[in-house]
Write a protein that holds these residues in place. Structure first.
Motif, PDB file in Angstrom:
ATOM      1  N   SER A   1       4.620  39.649 -34.149  1.00 34.02           N
ATOM      2  CA  SER A   1       5.154  40.551 -33.320  1.00 34.02           C
ATOM      3  C   SER A   1       4.453  41.988 -32.809  1.00 34.02           C
ATOM      4  O   SER A   1       5.145  42.379 -32.003  1.00 34.02           O
ATOM      5  N   GLY A   2       3.581  41.938 -33.174  1.00 33.52           N
ATOM      6  CA  GLY A   2       3.005  43.492 -33.815  1.00 33.52           C
ATOM      7  C   GLY A   2       4.516  44.138 -33.900  1.00 33.52           C
ATOM      8  O   GLY A   2       4.248  45.478 -33.959  1.00 33.52           O
ATOM      9  N   LEU A   3       5.436  44.069 -35.429  1.00 32.47           N
ATOM     10  CA  LEU A   3       6.595  44.961 -35.442  1.00 32.47           C
ATOM     11  C   LEU A   3       6.256  45.109 -37.043  1.00 32.47           C
ATOM     12  O   LEU A   3       6.176  44.070 -38.071  1.00 32.47           O
ATOM     13  N   ASP A   4       6.661  46.425 -37.768  1.00 32.18           N
ATOM     14  CA  ASP A   4       6.199  45.994 -39.159  1.00 32.18           C
ATOM     15  C   ASP A   4       7.816  46.536 -39.989  1.00 32.18           C
ATOM     16  O   ASP A   4       8.312  47.161 -39.609  1.00 32.18           O
ATOM     17  N   PHE A   5       7.753  45.273 -40.163  1.00 31.48           N
ATOM     18  CA  PHE A   5       9.405  44.531 -40.954  1.00 31.48           C
ATOM     19  C   PHE A   5       9.454  44.976 -42.173  1.00 31.48           C
ATOM     20  O   PHE A   5       9.922  45.029 -42.960  1.00 31.48           O
ATOM     21  N   THR A   6       8.107  45.761 -42.599  1.00 34.04           N
ATOM     22  CA  THR A   6       8.347  46.060 -44.587  1.00 34.04           C
ATOM     23  C   THR A   6       9.419  47.623 -44.721  1.00 34.04           C
ATOM     24  O   THR A   6       9.673  47.729 -45.422  1.00 34.04           O
ATOM     25  N   ASP A   7       8.910  48.105 -43.812  1.00 29.41           N
ATOM     26  CA  ASP A   7       9.303  49.527 -43.684  1.00 29.41           C
ATOM     27  C   ASP A   7       9.480  50.388 -42.721  1.00 29.41           C
ATOM     28  O   ASP A   7       9.085  51.438 -42.725  1.00 29.41           O
ATOM     29  N   PRO A   8      10.357  49.398 -41.987  1.00 29.86           N
ATOM     30  CA  PRO A   8      11.192  50.592 -40.797  1.00 29.86           C
ATOM     31  C   PRO A   8      11.391  51.389 -39.702  1.00 29.86           C
ATOM     32  O   PRO A   8      12.100  51.567 -40.884  1.00 29.86           O
ATOM     33  N   ALA A   9      10.760  52.486 -39.525  1.00 27.29           N
ATOM     34  CA  ALA A   9      11.546  53.326 -39.143  1.00 27.29           C
ATOM     35  C   ALA A   9      13.186  53.361 -38.676  1.00 27.29           C
ATOM     36  O   ALA A   9      12.810  51.797 -37.948  1.00 27.29           O
ATOM     37  N   ARG A  10      13.894  53.688 -38.486  1.00 27.93           N
ATOM     38  CA  ARG A  10      14.786  53.684 -37.594  1.00 27.93           C
ATOM     39  C   ARG A  10      14.619  53.140 -36.843  1.00 27.93           C
ATOM     40  O   ARG A  10      15.602  51.657 -36.834  1.00 27.93           O
TER      41      ARG A  10
ATOM     42  N   VAL B   1      13.776  49.499 -36.847  1.00 27.91           N
ATOM     43  CA  VAL B   1      14.360  48.427 -37.390  1.00 27.91           C
ATOM     44  C   VAL B   1      15.711  47.310 -35.977  1.00 27.91           C
ATOM     45  O   VAL B   1      15.340  46.023 -36.077  1.00 27.91           O
ATOM     46  N   ASP B   2      16.296  47.928 -34.879  1.00 27.59           N
ATOM     47  CA  ASP B   2      16.907  47.367 -33.821  1.00 27.59           C
ATOM     48  C   ASP B   2      16.131  46.663 -33.717  1.00 27.59           C
ATOM     49  O   ASP B   2      16.179  45.071 -32.666  1.00 27.59           O
ATOM     50  N   ALA B   3      15.182  47.158 -33.269  1.00 26.11           N
ATOM     51  CA  ALA B   3      13.590  45.866 -32.045  1.00 26.11           C
ATOM     52  C   ALA B   3      12.946  44.355 -33.668  1.00 26.11           C
ATOM     53  O   ALA B   3      13.014  43.585 -33.173  1.00 26.11           O
ATOM     54  N   CYS B   4      13.225  44.873 -34.822  1.00 30.68           N
ATOM     55  CA  CYS B   4      13.015  43.975 -35.822  1.00 30.68           C
ATOM     56  C   CYS B   4      14.377  43.175 -35.752  1.00 30.68           C
ATOM     57  O   CYS B   4      14.266  42.001 -35.525  1.00 30.68           O
ATOM     58  N   LEU B   5      15.355  43.401 -35.645  1.00 30.81           N
ATOM     59  CA  LEU B   5      16.912  42.749 -35.530  1.00 30.81           C
ATOM     60  C   LEU B   5      16.626  42.006 -34.500  1.00 30.81           C
ATOM     61  O   LEU B   5      17.289  40.531 -34.562  1.00 30.81           O
ATOM     62  N   GLN B   6      16.604  42.126 -33.460  1.00 25.65           N
ATOM     63  CA  GLN B   6      16.310  41.118 -32.683  1.00 25.65           C
ATOM     64  C   GLN B   6      15.249  39.854 -32.246  1.00 25.65           C
ATOM     65  O   GLN B   6      15.333  38.962 -32.310  1.00 25.65           O
ATOM     66  N   VAL B   7      13.846  40.333 -32.890  1.00 23.52           N
ATOM     67  CA  VAL B   7      13.059  39.346 -33.604  1.00 23.52           C
ATOM     68  C   VAL B   7      13.546  38.818 -34.411  1.00 23.52           C
ATOM     69  O   VAL B   7      13.757  37.296 -33.941  1.00 23.52           O
TER      70      VAL B   7
END
Length: 116
Positions: free
Chosen positions: A51-60, A63-69
């Motif tokens: 996904s290209g996102l960092d799920f380990t400690d995302p900046a606030r 977080v919404d983008a990670c939650l969408q994935v």
């Protein structure tokens, strides 16, 4: 749960919780390493892979983008169970952020103590 002990997973995760990737590297490298080390077969189907996102400690804001994935992920339940098993306190996992998992743990504890 994986073939490794909970202590092993927590010990492994402790060393990976702060990703040290350079700009342009795969941001989820720490999560990939962590999940790969625990041999979670469900992770092969996880939407966060690639996904290209960092799920380990995302900046606030991320977080919404990670939650969408996570919301589109077919293994969200397995991931959430795993996150609760390892008592994760930083990552977005199983469609939840750490605050949501604290609430889940609290609810489970209350339910367990009400039944005794």
């Amino acid at each position: 749960m994986s073939e490794y002990s909970l202590d092993y997973i927590k010990e492994t995760y402790a060393g990976l919780s702060s990703p040290t990737h350079k700009s342009g590297d795969a941001p989820a490298v720490s999560l990939l390493l962590l999940l790969g080390r625990t041999r979670s077969t469900w992770y092969d189907r996880a939407s966060c892979r690639g996904s290209g996102l960092d799920f380990t400690d995302p900046a606030r804001p991320k977080v919404d983008a990670c939650l969408q994935v996570c919301g589109r992920c077919e293994v969200r339940t397995e991931c959430l169970d795993w996150a609760l098993d390892i008592d994760d306190t930083a990552a977005v996992l199983g469609g939840t952020d750490p605050a949501a998992r604290r609430q889940i743990r609290k609810q489970r504890l209350n339910t367990a103590t009400e039944g005794t």
